[in-house]
Design a protein around this motif. Structure first.
Motif, short mmCIF file in Angstrom:
data_model
loop_
_atom_site.label_atom_id
_atom_site.label_comp_id
_atom_site.label_asym_id
_atom_site.label_seq_id
_atom_site.Cartn_x
_atom_site.Cartn_y
_atom_site.Cartn_z
N GLY B 41 36.48 -0.09 34.13
CA GLY B 41 37.27 0.73 33.21
C GLY B 41 38.70 0.89 33.71
N ASP B 42 38.74 1.16 35.02
CA ASP B 42 40.02 1.36 35.69
C ASP B 42 40.94 0.15 35.49
OD1 ASP B 42 41.07 3.46 37.00
OD2 ASP B 42 40.84 2.54 39.00
N VAL B 43 40.36 -1.02 35.82
CA VAL B 43 41.12 -2.28 35.75
C VAL B 43 41.59 -2.54 34.32
CG1 VAL B 43 40.92 -4.79 35.92
CG2 VAL B 43 40.03 -3.33 37.74
N LEU B 44 40.68 -2.33 33.37
CA LEU B 44 41.02 -2.60 31.97
C LEU B 44 42.14 -1.68 31.49
CD1 LEU B 44 37.53 -3.28 30.33
CD2 LEU B 44 39.35 -4.92 30.85
N GLU B 45 42.05 -0.41 31.92
CA GLU B 45 43.05 0.57 31.49
C GLU B 45 44.44 0.20 32.01
OE1 GLU B 45 42.41 4.52 32.94
OE2 GLU B 45 44.17 5.26 31.85
N LEU B 46 44.45 -0.14 33.35
CA LEU B 46 45.74 -0.50 33.98
C LEU B 46 46.33 -1.73 33.32
CD1 LEU B 46 47.58 0.43 36.21
CD2 LEU B 46 46.34 -1.06 37.82
N ARG B 47 45.45 -2.69 33.05
CA ARG B 47 45.91 -3.93 32.43
C ARG B 47 46.54 -3.66 31.05
NH1 ARG B 47 42.49 -9.48 31.98
NH2 ARG B 47 41.32 -8.40 30.37
N GLN B 49 47.90 -0.92 30.08
CA GLN B 49 49.18 -0.24 30.26
C GLN B 49 50.28 -1.24 30.60
OE1 GLN B 49 48.60 2.78 33.20
NE2 GLN B 49 47.95 4.31 31.68
N VAL B 50 49.91 -2.14 31.54
CA VAL B 50 50.89 -3.11 32.03
C VAL B 50 51.30 -4.09 30.92
CG1 VAL B 50 51.25 -4.99 33.66
CG2 VAL B 50 50.17 -2.88 34.42
N LEU B 51 50.29 -4.54 30.17
CA LEU B 51 50.54 -5.55 29.14
C LEU B 51 51.45 -5.02 28.04
CD1 LEU B 51 47.14 -7.42 28.69
CD2 LEU B 51 49.32 -8.41 29.32
N PHE B 52 51.36 -3.73 27.80
CA PHE B 52 52.17 -3.19 26.70
C PHE B 52 53.57 -2.72 27.13
CE2 PHE B 52 48.01 -3.08 24.66
CZ PHE B 52 48.37 -3.66 23.45
N LEU B 53 53.88 -2.99 28.44
CA LEU B 53 55.23 -2.60 28.90
C LEU B 53 56.30 -3.42 28.14
CD1 LEU B 53 54.85 -2.21 32.76
CD2 LEU B 53 55.23 -0.41 31.09
N ASP B 54 57.34 -2.75 27.67
CA ASP B 54 58.41 -3.46 26.94
C ASP B 54 59.75 -3.08 27.59
OD1 ASP B 54 60.07 -4.64 25.21
OD2 ASP B 54 59.33 -3.59 23.39
N ALA B 55 60.40 -4.13 28.16
CA ALA B 55 61.62 -3.88 28.91
C ALA B 55 62.76 -3.38 28.02
CB ALA B 55 62.05 -5.17 29.62
N THR B 56 62.65 -3.66 26.72
CA THR B 56 63.75 -3.27 25.81
C THR B 56 63.71 -1.80 25.43
OG1 THR B 56 62.37 -3.99 24.00
CG2 THR B 56 64.02 -5.58 24.77
N SER B 57 62.52 -1.21 25.48
CA SER B 57 62.48 0.23 25.15
C SER B 57 61.91 0.98 26.34
CB SER B 57 61.61 0.46 23.89
OG SER B 57 60.33 -0.04 24.11
N LEU B 66 53.10 5.01 35.83
CA LEU B 66 52.83 3.81 36.63
C LEU B 66 53.03 4.10 38.11
CD1 LEU B 66 54.41 0.92 34.52
CD2 LEU B 66 51.98 1.22 35.10
N LYS B 67 54.01 4.92 38.41
CA LYS B 67 54.28 5.26 39.81
C LYS B 67 53.08 6.03 40.40
CE LYS B 67 59.27 5.39 40.40
NZ LYS B 67 60.41 6.19 39.95
N GLU B 68 52.59 6.92 39.59
CA GLU B 68 51.40 7.69 40.03
C GLU B 68 50.23 6.75 40.33
OE1 GLU B 68 49.97 10.89 37.43
OE2 GLU B 68 52.05 11.64 37.49
N LYS B 69 50.06 5.79 39.42
CA LYS B 69 48.97 4.80 39.58
C LYS B 69 49.16 4.02 40.87
CE LYS B 69 45.29 3.27 37.80
NZ LYS B 69 44.23 4.21 37.54
N ALA B 79 48.74 -3.09 44.82
CA ALA B 79 49.81 -2.07 44.81
C ALA B 79 51.19 -2.73 44.85
CB ALA B 79 49.61 -1.14 46.00
N ASN B 80 51.31 -3.81 45.69
CA ASN B 80 52.60 -4.51 45.80
C ASN B 80 53.00 -5.12 44.48
OD1 ASN B 80 52.86 -3.85 48.46
ND2 ASN B 80 51.82 -5.71 49.18
N LEU B 81 51.98 -5.74 43.82
CA LEU B 81 52.27 -6.38 42.53
C LEU B 81 52.72 -5.33 41.51
CD1 LEU B 81 49.27 -8.88 42.28
CD2 LEU B 81 51.67 -9.45 42.58
N LEU B 82 52.09 -4.16 41.56
CA LEU B 82 52.44 -3.09 40.63
C LEU B 82 53.85 -2.57 40.94
CD1 LEU B 82 51.21 -1.57 38.26
CD2 LEU B 82 50.37 0.16 39.87
N SER B 83 54.16 -2.49 42.26
CA SER B 83 55.52 -2.07 42.67
C SER B 83 56.56 -2.99 42.07
CB SER B 83 55.63 -2.08 44.18
OG SER B 83 54.74 -1.16 44.75
#
Lengths: 125, 457
Positions: B41-47, B49-57, B66-69, B79-83
């Motif tokens: 569940g954890d992995v799916l949730e993080l994924r 969140q990450v997939l829907f990141l949009d640099a334009t908004s 994300l920082k908390e995560k 953790a490094n990849l997330l950083s």
């Protein structure tokens, strides 16, 4: 008639002898035990042997068997016995002997003797 | 383990322990499963969140989450990849963000696969444990059944066979070595009981023998002196020893008649003792009834004449009855002489034989005496209990005649009784179950009980 009477009780012996002599008019020889009776029966000839069922030395039944085994078979035997157990009577009758139970009526004993002898086809002489 | 109880307890204990162990294991496996599930569940949730990141908004709120995560992951290699992703997001560099997100998802796929594998493994183990836990009680039950069958049922069968053996043939019974379990205890108890029964039986047998010996000796010891007394008196009264004074003769006659009574009493007592001890087996035979009655009447003529009483027997030509000849004569003699005793002078004692409604033969002995009061009618069949009416002086009874008659009738399978009214005479009757009519005219020939009827055997 010459009768051998074997009876161990002296009183019964005296009375039976008297009955046979006084009422029946027989000649009676008395033996007081089985051994005496056997001796007398083998020595003399009798017309009838009367044996008490229970006697010292040799019981009546044994005397009768001994006599039969020694060939004295023609003399009729009558047992007098105070024992009226079926098995005792059966043993007497099995030997072909007659049976009169004690106490007997002295008046009737001579009649009974004649009757028994008649039944056996040996009418008194 | 010898005790059945201990063996059964052992099986139950094994099953319970097994179930507890497998239950514990199931709980542990479930925890594994749960952990894997959480990770997935954890992995799916993080994924997501990450997939829907949009640099334009850019959203500072999203960046904060994300920082908390990132903090939560701690030293996790992800953790490094997330950083890196957070950095690209903060810099609003879509290309870098895109590249780094793809790299992250790629690495997350391995973690996800790993968690999925662990979950599947836990699931498999869980099913296994469940199956074992469910099977254990069944196996336990089966083992209980085997043990109960081997120890309890077989033991009981063996024991009951031994009991049957004992029941069937007490004296060839062998005591067997008891087993060392509870049934062995039962067998030991049974063995002691059986031993006690055998001892008691032996004791009873010797008591019975002692009773027989006593009877036999008593009869001999009583009859021998009676022979002398009876003989002496009879010789004296008969006159063959010479004539006597009339008074002396009278005294001797009294002594003689009392001696006769004593002899009858001794004979009756011994007979009764024999009947009661079951030592008087009947000798059954088909006997012509008229012949039997003729013989009995003949033997009682003296008594009847002395009492001036007539005996009238109704003839029944052709009638045959199954009986013990001597004992039937004893019954009839007792009844008829009893009736003679209580008859008035010039009276008649009548004997009839007829058929009862249920096909038995009924014999009746009727007198014209004073009768028997109803309250005495049962009493007179008891030992030494005579009717309260005055007794005829001609023959004194022994007080046992009717008791013996009753015992003998019952031995023949019949019943005995009396009908009487005070002042109108008495009718003694008894029934006999086995009879036949030789004339062939008997309408009730079929009613005659079969040979194996009770009583006379």
């Amino acid at each position: 008639m010459k009768i051998l009477l074997a009876e161990d009780d002296p009183n019964v012996s005296v009375i039976t002898q008297l009955c046979l002599e006084k009422i029946g008019g027989h000649a009676v020889t008395v033996a007081s035990d089985g051994a005496q009776a056997l001796d007398a029966a083998l020595k003399d000839g009798f017309d009838l042997i009367i044996l008490d069922g229970m006697m010292p030395k040799l019981a009546g039944l044994e005397v009768a068997r001994e006599l039969q085994s020694r060939g004295v078979t023609s003399t009729p035997i009558i047992f007098l016995s105070a024992k009226s157990e079926e098995k005792d009577i059966k043993q007497f009758l099995a030997l072909g002997a007659g049976f009169i139970g004690k106490p007997f009526d002295p008046q009737a004993i001579c009649g009974r003797i004649d009757e028994i002898l008649r039944e056996k086809g040996l009418a008194a002489s | 383990m010898s005790s059945i109880r201990a063996r059964l307890a052992m099986i139950v204990l094994l099953v319970v322990t097994g179930m507890a162990w497998f239950g514990q294991a199931s709980i542990r496996t479930y925890e594994d499963y749960d952990r894997a599930q959480g990770q997935i569940g954890d992995v799916l949730e993080l994924r997501a969140q990450v997939l829907f990141l949009d640099a334009t908004s850019y959203s500072p709120k999203l960046a904060g989450r994300l920082k908390e995560k990132r903090k939560e992951l701690g030293r996790d290699p992800r953790a490094n990849l997330l950083s890196d992703i957070i950095q690209a997001y903060n810099e609003k560099d879509p290309k870098a963000l895109r590249r780094r997100v793809l790299a992250f998802v790629d690495s997350e796929r391995r973690t996800l696969n790993d968690a999925l594998l662990r979950q599947r493994e836990a699931e498999r183990k869980l099913k296994q444990n469940a199956a074992v836990t469910a099977l254990l009680p069944l196996v336990g039950l089966f083992m209980l059944w085997l043990t109960v069958r081997a120890s309890v049922f077989r033991g009981i069968d063996r024991l009951s066979r031994r009991m049957m053996d004992f029941l069937v043939d007490r004296y060839s019974f062998q005591f067997s070595e008891p087993e060392s379990n509870e049934l062995g205890q039962l067998q030991r108890t049974f063995n002691s009981l059986a031993q006690r029964v055998i001892n008691n039986m032996d004791e009873l047998k010797s008591l019975d023998q002692a009773k027989s010996d006593f009877l036999s000796i008593t009869s001999h010891e009583l009859r021998t002196p009676m022979t002398s007394i009876k003989g002496s008196l009879s010789l004296l009264t008969s006159g063959v020893m010479g004539r006597l004074e009339p008074q002396a003769e009278k005294l001797l006659k009294i002594a003689e008649s009392e001696t006769d009574r004593l002899i009858r009493l001794i004979n009756d007592l011994l007979d009764l003792a024999k009947i009661e001890a079951g030592k008087l087996p009947l000798k059954g035979d088909w006997v012509n009834w008229d012949e039997m009655m003729h013989k009995t009447a003949q033997s009682l003529v003296g008594l009847a004449n002395a009492a001036k009483v007539r005996i009238a027997v109704q003839p029944r030509p052709g009638l045959e009855v199954y009986m013990d000849r001597d004992r039937m004569q004893q019954i009839l003699t007792n009844l008829v002489s009893n009736s003679i005793k209580f008859s008035p002078e010039d009276g008649t004692v009548s004997v009839f034989a007829s058929k009862t409604r249920n096909g038995e033969m009924l014999v009746q002995v009727q007198d014209q005496g004073i009768g028997i009061a109803p309250e005495d009618q049962e009493l007179i069949f008891q030992k030494f209990r005579q009717s309260s009416s005055p007794e005829s002086p001609i023959v004194k009874g022994t007080g046992l005649g009717l008791t013996i008659a009753r015992a003998l009738v019952e031995e023949h399978g019949g019943t005995i009784g009396v009908h009487s009214e005070k002042g109108k005479g008495a009718t003694f009757y008894f029934t006999l179950p086995k009879w036949r009519d030789q004339t062939g005219h008997s309408p009730d020939a079929d009613d005659v009980p079969a040979e194996r009827g009770r009583g006379a055997a």
